[in-house]
Design an enzyme around this catalytic site. Sequence first.
Site, short mmCIF file in Angstrom:
data_model
loop_
_atom_site.label_atom_id
_atom_site.label_comp_id
_atom_site.label_asym_id
_atom_site.label_seq_id
_atom_site.Cartn_x
_atom_site.Cartn_y
_atom_site.Cartn_z
N LYS A 30 0.84 -1.20 0.00
CA LYS A 30 0.00 0.00 0.00
C LYS A 30 0.88 1.25 0.00
O LYS A 30 0.62 2.21 -0.72
CB LYS A 30 -0.94 -0.02 1.22
CG LYS A 30 -2.07 -1.03 1.07
CD LYS A 30 -2.81 -1.28 2.38
CE LYS A 30 -3.82 -2.42 2.16
NZ LYS A 30 -4.44 -2.91 3.39
N GLN B 58 -5.15 -1.85 9.64
CA GLN B 58 -5.02 -3.16 9.00
C GLN B 58 -5.58 -4.28 9.88
O GLN B 58 -5.30 -4.33 11.08
CB GLN B 58 -3.53 -3.42 8.69
CG GLN B 58 -3.24 -4.69 7.93
CD GLN B 58 -3.74 -4.68 6.50
OE1 GLN B 58 -3.81 -3.64 5.85
NE2 GLN B 58 -4.12 -5.85 6.01
N ASP C 161 -11.56 2.31 3.93
CA ASP C 161 -11.91 0.89 3.85
C ASP C 161 -13.40 0.71 3.54
O ASP C 161 -13.82 -0.38 3.14
CB ASP C 161 -11.63 0.21 5.20
CG ASP C 161 -10.36 -0.62 5.20
OD1 ASP C 161 -10.02 -1.16 4.14
OD2 ASP C 161 -9.74 -0.73 6.27
N1 GUN Z 1 -7.02 -7.19 5.85
C1 GUN Z 1 -7.29 -7.91 4.74
N2 GUN Z 1 -7.99 -7.15 3.85
C2 GUN Z 1 -8.17 -5.94 4.43
C3 GUN Z 1 -8.80 -4.74 4.00
O1 GUN Z 1 -9.37 -4.62 2.91
N3 GUN Z 1 -8.75 -3.70 4.90
C4 GUN Z 1 -8.16 -3.81 6.12
N4 GUN Z 1 -8.19 -2.75 6.91
N5 GUN Z 1 -7.56 -4.91 6.53
C5 GUN Z 1 -7.57 -5.97 5.69
#
Ligand code: GUN
Length: 284
Positions: A54, A98, A121
């Site tokens: 990211k 996350q 998100d």
């Molecule tokens: N862990 C796995 N996929 C995601 C996601 O799309 N967002 C977040 N915050 N954590 C994740």
Amino acid sequence: MSAQIIDGSKLASQIHEQISKQVQERIAQGLSRPGLAVVLVGEDPASKVYVRNKHRACEKTGIYSRQIELSEKTTQKELLKIVDDLNSDPEIHGILVQFPLPKHLDPKEIIERIHPKKDVDGFHPYNVGRLVQGMPTLRPCTPYGVIKMLESTGVDLTGKDAIMVGASTVVGRPMLLELLLKNCTVTICHKATQNLSEKIRRSEVVVVAIGNPEFIKGEWIKEGAIVIDVGINRLPDGRLVGDIEFDVAKERASFITPVPGGVGPMTIAMLLVNTLEAAKMLDE
Ligand code: GUN
């Protein structure tokens, strides 16, 4: 028939280019540089890779990226305070905590604490509610990316029988709503679902997110179906595979996503789209 491959890496890099251009235009107009804060609690190795990817994508497109790495022992109160500070930080337009979080932390309270306009998100009940009502704003990144992949096929989804296998809050549930917005007739399946293979055999659009390597057999796929595999699983021999038996499924599907290079890069691309969108909303 052998399916056409939906190339997620290529689609994602096209989106990255559009984002870069829009970020540069904003800055030329004297507007703020979009900023994303990613919060990682603990040492989960897969999460570390996702967070790093990211960060790299932000750097490539000119989005300001702040990584906040916290100890496994962080308390709920400390994490809430960090979210509060990011909510009021003018350099930050998007906040992503996350998942999965360590077991002693309550993810629901954290999600609800993020300002809905910074919730890149799309998990805050406000944003989920807007999606339910058919007027989405910030949309969960993986389902949003899947929709972009489905649109790239040029196939009209209206009236198609679609199936979502997996009912998680991160993928399955919002995906159900996204498919409904495309006027599909949607079935959602989960651990208690009976006769899964029969339901898949009837479906023209198949999306799977269960995290179980090659659980969905290629022979279950209807001839000509569009097949989207959200799963990414590492086998003991080191190979990465999806939730669907790709080699057999691709001989029956009309379009199929690969693993890796399918949905994964699109999830990150849509996070950048959401961060830019959040920056635009916060300008207003
Ligand atoms: N862990 C796995 N996929 C995601 C996601 O799309 N967002 C977040 N915050 N954590 C994740």
